[in-house]
Design a protein around this motif. Structure first.
Motif, PDB file in Angstrom:
ATOM      1  N   TRP A 248     -40.886 -10.467 -34.204  1.00  0.00           N
ATOM      2  CA  TRP A 248     -41.255  -9.704 -33.013  1.00  0.00           C
ATOM      3  C   TRP A 248     -41.466 -10.635 -31.817  1.00  0.00           C
ATOM      4  CZ3 TRP A 248     -45.350  -9.652 -29.649  1.00  0.00           C
ATOM      5  CH2 TRP A 248     -45.376  -8.590 -28.746  1.00  0.00           C
ATOM      6  N   ARG A 249     -42.152 -11.769 -32.032  1.00  0.00           N
ATOM      7  CA  ARG A 249     -42.397 -12.708 -30.933  1.00  0.00           C
ATOM      8  C   ARG A 249     -41.094 -13.287 -30.392  1.00  0.00           C
ATOM      9  NH1 ARG A 249     -46.944 -14.128 -34.051  1.00  0.00           N
ATOM     10  NH2 ARG A 249     -45.827 -15.884 -35.008  1.00  0.00           N
ATOM     11  N   ARG A 250     -40.171 -13.601 -31.276  1.00  0.00           N
ATOM     12  CA  ARG A 250     -38.881 -14.137 -30.839  1.00  0.00           C
ATOM     13  C   ARG A 250     -38.104 -13.104 -30.022  1.00  0.00           C
ATOM     14  NH1 ARG A 250     -36.297 -18.553 -33.530  1.00  0.00           N
ATOM     15  NH2 ARG A 250     -37.744 -19.686 -34.865  1.00  0.00           N
ATOM     16  N   VAL A 251     -38.081 -11.863 -30.500  1.00  0.00           N
ATOM     17  CA  VAL A 251     -37.378 -10.805 -29.765  1.00  0.00           C
ATOM     18  C   VAL A 251     -38.037 -10.592 -28.410  1.00  0.00           C
ATOM     19  CG1 VAL A 251     -36.842  -8.338 -29.730  1.00  0.00           C
ATOM     20  CG2 VAL A 251     -36.464  -9.669 -31.825  1.00  0.00           C
ATOM     21  N   LYS A 252     -39.340 -10.561 -28.374  1.00  0.00           N
ATOM     22  CA  LYS A 252     -40.073 -10.377 -27.116  1.00  0.00           C
ATOM     23  C   LYS A 252     -39.759 -11.520 -26.148  1.00  0.00           C
ATOM     24  CE  LYS A 252     -43.366  -8.502 -24.563  1.00  0.00           C
ATOM     25  NZ  LYS A 252     -42.754  -8.078 -23.316  1.00  0.00           N
ATOM     26  N   ARG A 253     -39.715 -12.761 -26.648  1.00  0.00           N
ATOM     27  CA  ARG A 253     -39.389 -13.916 -25.805  1.00  0.00           C
ATOM     28  C   ARG A 253     -37.984 -13.777 -25.220  1.00  0.00           C
ATOM     29  NH1 ARG A 253     -36.390 -17.906 -27.367  1.00  0.00           N
ATOM     30  NH2 ARG A 253     -36.871 -17.698 -29.576  1.00  0.00           N
ATOM     31  N   MET A 254     -37.031 -13.321 -26.054  1.00  0.00           N
ATOM     32  CA  MET A 254     -35.650 -13.171 -25.570  1.00  0.00           C
ATOM     33  C   MET A 254     -35.537 -12.012 -24.577  1.00  0.00           C
ATOM     34  SD  MET A 254     -33.295 -14.235 -28.868  1.00  0.00           S
ATOM     35  CE  MET A 254     -34.173 -13.332 -30.143  1.00  0.00           C
ATOM     36  N   GLU A 255     -36.333 -10.965 -24.766  1.00  0.00           N
ATOM     37  CA  GLU A 255     -36.356  -9.872 -23.780  1.00  0.00           C
ATOM     38  C   GLU A 255     -36.936 -10.366 -22.457  1.00  0.00           C
ATOM     39  OE1 GLU A 255     -36.866  -5.969 -26.680  1.00  0.00           O
ATOM     40  OE2 GLU A 255     -38.657  -6.935 -25.887  1.00  0.00           O
ATOM     41  N   ASP A 256     -38.057 -11.063 -22.535  1.00  0.00           N
ATOM     42  CA  ASP A 256     -38.713 -11.567 -21.318  1.00  0.00           C
ATOM     43  C   ASP A 256     -37.827 -12.549 -20.561  1.00  0.00           C
ATOM     44  OD1 ASP A 256     -40.911 -10.012 -21.951  1.00  0.00           O
ATOM     45  OD2 ASP A 256     -42.106 -11.696 -22.722  1.00  0.00           O
ATOM     46  N   ALA A 257     -37.010 -13.305 -21.291  1.00  0.00           N
ATOM     47  CA  ALA A 257     -36.108 -14.276 -20.668  1.00  0.00           C
ATOM     48  C   ALA A 257     -34.848 -13.619 -20.111  1.00  0.00           C
ATOM     49  CB  ALA A 257     -35.726 -15.353 -21.682  1.00  0.00           C
ATOM     50  N   GLY A 258     -34.664 -12.322 -20.368  1.00  0.00           N
ATOM     51  CA  GLY A 258     -33.487 -11.618 -19.870  1.00  0.00           C
ATOM     52  C   GLY A 258     -32.260 -11.769 -20.749  1.00  0.00           C
ATOM     53  N   LEU A 259     -32.403 -12.423 -21.892  1.00  0.00           N
ATOM     54  CA  LEU A 259     -31.282 -12.563 -22.815  1.00  0.00           C
ATOM     55  C   LEU A 259     -30.926 -11.200 -23.422  1.00  0.00           C
ATOM     56  CD1 LEU A 259     -29.371 -14.583 -24.199  1.00  0.00           C
ATOM     57  CD2 LEU A 259     -31.064 -14.790 -26.000  1.00  0.00           C
ATOM     58  N   ILE A 260     -31.946 -10.433 -23.765  1.00  0.00           N
ATOM     59  CA  ILE A 260     -31.760  -9.045 -24.195  1.00  0.00           C
ATOM     60  C   ILE A 260     -32.081  -8.194 -22.971  1.00  0.00           C
ATOM     61  CG2 ILE A 260     -32.560  -7.191 -25.717  1.00  0.00           C
ATOM     62  CD1 ILE A 260     -33.411  -9.410 -27.706  1.00  0.00           C
ATOM     63  N   ARG A 261     -31.046  -7.577 -22.402  1.00  0.00           N
ATOM     64  CA  ARG A 261     -31.237  -6.830 -21.155  1.00  0.00           C
ATOM     65  C   ARG A 261     -31.773  -5.432 -21.388  1.00  0.00           C
ATOM     66  NH1 ARG A 261     -25.720  -8.321 -18.114  1.00  0.00           N
ATOM     67  NH2 ARG A 261     -25.128  -6.491 -19.288  1.00  0.00           N
ATOM     68  N   LYS A 262     -31.250  -4.740 -22.411  1.00  0.00           N
ATOM     69  CA  LYS A 262     -31.740  -3.397 -22.704  1.00  0.00           C
ATOM     70  C   LYS A 262     -31.228  -2.948 -24.058  1.00  0.00           C
ATOM     71  CE  LYS A 262     -28.171  -1.270 -19.817  1.00  0.00           C
ATOM     72  NZ  LYS A 262     -27.935  -0.319 -18.749  1.00  0.00           N
TER      73      LYS A 262
END
Length: 156
Positions: A40-54
């Motif tokens: 969950w923390r890794r996914v959240k970090r990638m979302e916050d960094a804009g790597l996962i846009r939506k």
């Protein structure tokens, strides 16, 4: 914008999310070989960094009555800033256009357009696209059969 390198765990998470964005955190962690909290923390970090846009749902165009798909090559009358801005604004407001790319070569843009049928596509081209008055020419290629469709990006 440079992105920090992804480690193998990040790539495993991203592969799973590209296949099913609705996967539970526990199932995602299990498939990526992690426990739930670090996943969950890794996914959240990638979302916050804009790597996962939506996260989106992929719909079946044919079941929605959109049986005509075409690629439309567009050449503009000129390459002035106002002309390109007007074209870009037009594309942003056309639901039938699902992709637009500025391209190299003899044409300026490539559009991917969905329509109910060929007549619907013709109406889009004649009454909307060409009616803009800024298009020099357009060439349309109908998709006869789609042999591959994915939104999964290569992560290797």
């Amino acid at each position: 914008m440079p992105q920090a390198p992804l480690d193998d765990a990040d790539k495993r998470l991203l592969r799973q999310l590209q296949r099913d964005a609705r996967i539970s955190t526990q199932d995602l962690a299990d498939r990526a070989g992690l426990s739930a909290s670090p996943a969950w923390r890794r996914v959240k970090r990638m979302e916050d960094a804009g790597l996962i846009r939506k996260h989106v749902a992929m719909l079946d165009p044919k079941r929605l009555g959109l049986s005509a798909v075409a690629y439309v090559h567009v050449s503009l009358l000129d390459h002035s800033e106002p002309t390109m801005a007007r074209f870009d604004d037009f594309v942003q407001h056309q639901d039938q256009v699902v992709e637009c790319a500025s391209i190299t070569g003899s044409d300026d843009y490539l559009l991917k357009v969905y329509a109910r049928d060929p007549e619907d596509l013709e109406r889009f081209i004649m009454r909307k696209l060409l009616a803009l008055g800024i298009v020099r020419s357009s060439t349309t290629n109908f998709v006869l059969r789609q042999t591959k469709y994915t939104t999964e990006l290569p992560l290797d």
